[in-house]
Design a protein around this motif. Sequence first.
Motif, PDB file in Angstrom:
ATOM      1  N   SER A   1       2.484  20.652   9.747  1.00 17.89           N
ATOM      2  CA  SER A   1       1.102  20.270  10.076  1.00 17.89           C
ATOM      3  C   SER A   1       0.782  18.921   9.440  1.00 17.89           C
ATOM      4  N   LEU A   2      -0.260  18.290   9.936  1.00 16.64           N
ATOM      5  CA  LEU A   2      -0.732  17.044   9.338  1.00 16.64           C
ATOM      6  C   LEU A   2      -1.095  17.280   7.871  1.00 16.64           C
ATOM      7  N   GLU A   3      -1.677  18.417   7.566  1.00 17.31           N
ATOM      8  CA  GLU A   3      -2.034  18.731   6.186  1.00 17.31           C
ATOM      9  C   GLU A   3      -0.805  18.660   5.283  1.00 17.31           C
ATOM     10  N   ARG A   4       0.291  19.228   5.726  1.00 14.08           N
ATOM     11  CA  ARG A   4       1.539  19.224   4.950  1.00 14.08           C
ATOM     12  C   ARG A   4       2.066  17.796   4.787  1.00 14.08           C
ATOM     13  N   ILE A   5       2.002  17.013   5.856  1.00 19.12           N
ATOM     14  CA  ILE A   5       2.455  15.621   5.795  1.00 19.12           C
ATOM     15  C   ILE A   5       1.604  14.825   4.814  1.00 19.12           C
TER      16      ILE A   5
ATOM     17  N   PHE B   1       0.012  15.981   2.209  1.00 16.80           N
ATOM     18  CA  PHE B   1       0.406  16.373   0.852  1.00 16.80           C
ATOM     19  C   PHE B   1       1.659  15.611   0.435  1.00 16.80           C
ATOM     20  N   HIS B   2       2.601  15.469   1.364  1.00 18.07           N
ATOM     21  CA  HIS B   2       3.818  14.730   1.047  1.00 18.07           C
ATOM     22  C   HIS B   2       3.491  13.261   0.738  1.00 18.07           C
ATOM     23  N   LEU B   3       2.656  12.641   1.560  1.00 15.92           N
ATOM     24  CA  LEU B   3       2.277  11.244   1.307  1.00 15.92           C
ATOM     25  C   LEU B   3       1.615  11.105  -0.064  1.00 15.92           C
ATOM     26  N   LEU B   4       0.750  12.046  -0.406  1.00 15.70           N
ATOM     27  CA  LEU B   4       0.078  11.982  -1.707  1.00 15.70           C
ATOM     28  C   LEU B   4       1.075  12.055  -2.859  1.00 15.70           C
ATOM     29  N   GLN B   5       2.062  12.943  -2.750  1.00 18.26           N
ATOM     30  CA  GLN B   5       3.019  13.035  -3.850  1.00 18.26           C
ATOM     31  C   GLN B   5       3.861  11.776  -3.934  1.00 18.26           C
ATOM     32  N   GLU B   6       4.172  11.153  -2.787  1.00 20.36           N
ATOM     33  CA  GLU B   6       4.903   9.879  -2.796  1.00 20.36           C
ATOM     34  C   GLU B   6       4.089   8.814  -3.526  1.00 20.36           C
ATOM     35  N   TYR B   7       2.824   8.685  -3.146  1.00 19.20           N
ATOM     36  CA  TYR B   7       1.973   7.685  -3.793  1.00 19.20           C
ATOM     37  C   TYR B   7       1.776   7.986  -5.274  1.00 19.20           C
ATOM     38  N   ALA B   8       1.507   9.227  -5.620  1.00 19.08           N
ATOM     39  CA  ALA B   8       1.272   9.571  -7.023  1.00 19.08           C
ATOM     40  C   ALA B   8       2.500   9.233  -7.864  1.00 19.08           C
ATOM     41  N   ARG B   9       3.657   9.599  -7.376  1.00 24.08           N
ATOM     42  CA  ARG B   9       4.896   9.339  -8.105  1.00 24.08           C
ATOM     43  C   ARG B   9       5.137   7.830  -8.245  1.00 24.08           C
ATOM     44  N   HIS B  10       5.007   7.116  -7.137  1.00 22.67           N
ATOM     45  CA  HIS B  10       5.332   5.695  -7.181  1.00 22.67           C
ATOM     46  C   HIS B  10       4.271   4.857  -7.893  1.00 22.67           C
ATOM     47  N   VAL B  11       3.016   5.238  -7.809  1.00 19.47           N
ATOM     48  CA  VAL B  11       2.000   4.519  -8.590  1.00 19.47           C
ATOM     49  C   VAL B  11       2.261   4.767 -10.081  1.00 19.47           C
ATOM     50  N   GLY B  12       2.727   5.956 -10.429  1.00 17.18           N
ATOM     51  CA  GLY B  12       3.140   6.210 -11.817  1.00 17.18           C
ATOM     52  C   GLY B  12       4.319   5.343 -12.219  1.00 17.18           C
ATOM     53  N   HIS B  13       5.287   5.190 -11.314  1.00 19.69           N
ATOM     54  CA  HIS B  13       6.416   4.292 -11.585  1.00 19.69           C
ATOM     55  C   HIS B  13       5.918   2.864 -11.798  1.00 19.69           C
ATOM     56  N   LEU B  14       4.947   2.475 -10.983  1.00 22.34           N
ATOM     57  CA  LEU B  14       4.404   1.123 -11.095  1.00 22.34           C
ATOM     58  C   LEU B  14       3.668   0.930 -12.419  1.00 22.34           C
ATOM     59  N   ASP B  15       3.067   1.991 -12.956  1.00 24.22           N
ATOM     60  CA  ASP B  15       2.478   1.916 -14.303  1.00 24.22           C
ATOM     61  C   ASP B  15       3.533   1.479 -15.315  1.00 24.22           C
ATOM     62  N   VAL B  16       4.688   2.117 -15.247  1.00 21.61           N
ATOM     63  CA  VAL B  16       5.785   1.792 -16.172  1.00 21.61           C
ATOM     64  C   VAL B  16       6.249   0.361 -15.949  1.00 21.61           C
ATOM     65  N   ALA B  17       6.440  -0.006 -14.680  1.00 22.07           N
ATOM     66  CA  ALA B  17       6.893  -1.364 -14.372  1.00 22.07           C
ATOM     67  C   ALA B  17       5.909  -2.393 -14.903  1.00 22.07           C
ATOM     68  N   ARG B  18       4.640  -2.174 -14.680  1.00 25.15           N
ATOM     69  CA  ARG B  18       3.628  -3.139 -15.108  1.00 25.15           C
ATOM     70  C   ARG B  18       3.614  -3.256 -16.643  1.00 25.15           C
ATOM     71  N   GLU B  19       3.784  -2.155 -17.331  1.00 23.80           N
ATOM     72  CA  GLU B  19       3.812  -2.217 -18.781  1.00 23.80           C
ATOM     73  C   GLU B  19       5.040  -3.006 -19.251  1.00 23.80           C
ATOM     74  N   LEU B  20       6.166  -2.843 -18.568  1.00 21.21           N
ATOM     75  CA  LEU B  20       7.368  -3.612 -18.914  1.00 21.21           C
ATOM     76  C   LEU B  20       7.202  -5.096 -18.584  1.00 21.21           C
ATOM     77  N   ILE B  21       6.478  -5.397 -17.514  1.00 22.69           N
ATOM     78  CA  ILE B  21       6.306  -6.794 -17.107  1.00 22.69           C
ATOM     79  C   ILE B  21       5.401  -7.545 -18.071  1.00 22.69           C
ATOM     80  N   ASP B  22       4.221  -6.997 -18.321  1.00 25.24           N
ATOM     81  CA  ASP B  22       3.251  -7.762 -19.124  1.00 25.24           C
ATOM     82  C   ASP B  22       2.411  -6.928 -20.072  1.00 25.24           C
ATOM     83  N   GLY B  23       2.796  -5.666 -20.248  1.00 19.43           N
ATOM     84  CA  GLY B  23       2.097  -4.812 -21.199  1.00 19.43           C
ATOM     85  C   GLY B  23       0.803  -4.215 -20.700  1.00 19.43           C
TER      86      GLY B  23
END
Length: 177
Positions: free
Chosen positions: A145-149, A151-173
Amino acid sequence: MQRSPQQVPALLDGPGVDVSDTGELLLGYLEWYREALMRKISGLTDERLRTPVAPLGWSPLGLVQHLGWVERRWMRWGFAAEDVLAYPPDGDGAEWSIPADRPTAEVMAAYCAEVTTTNSLLAHAELADKARLGGRFQRSDQAPSLERILFHLLQEYARHVGHLDVARELIDGQTGE
């Protein structure tokens, strides 16, 4: 025990605290994460956007490009069963790397175009709608269902925005929401 103002937890992120409709929550959080992605890269020079972050091996712009492919795969190829290129021809590495001759503005425009297409598809669909057959899903028992899709998009964004937190801290703190 009373808390000082500095100890009071921040308000919820995403949709307002009074939103309880599942569809509004899913779409509200999807938009919040897209905005968070843009906040996380805001202020980076073109060089820092494009340079892979050690030891992660990908650049912030590469992550934006990847999320554009994710939206395309799950919404256009998956949900709408459009006949689109779902993966870069040169494989997973090409999804995350930015060729030197590809302008940053072009990568950002491609990402924004995928977001716009997703939003257009969402405007004409219900959460219970099943993915059309013929794209990513060939049989009805495979089609979520679209609902399931979403949810998948949200977990992708949540995970990768978290990764970007780490990257940004490594880049410039820089840290924070």
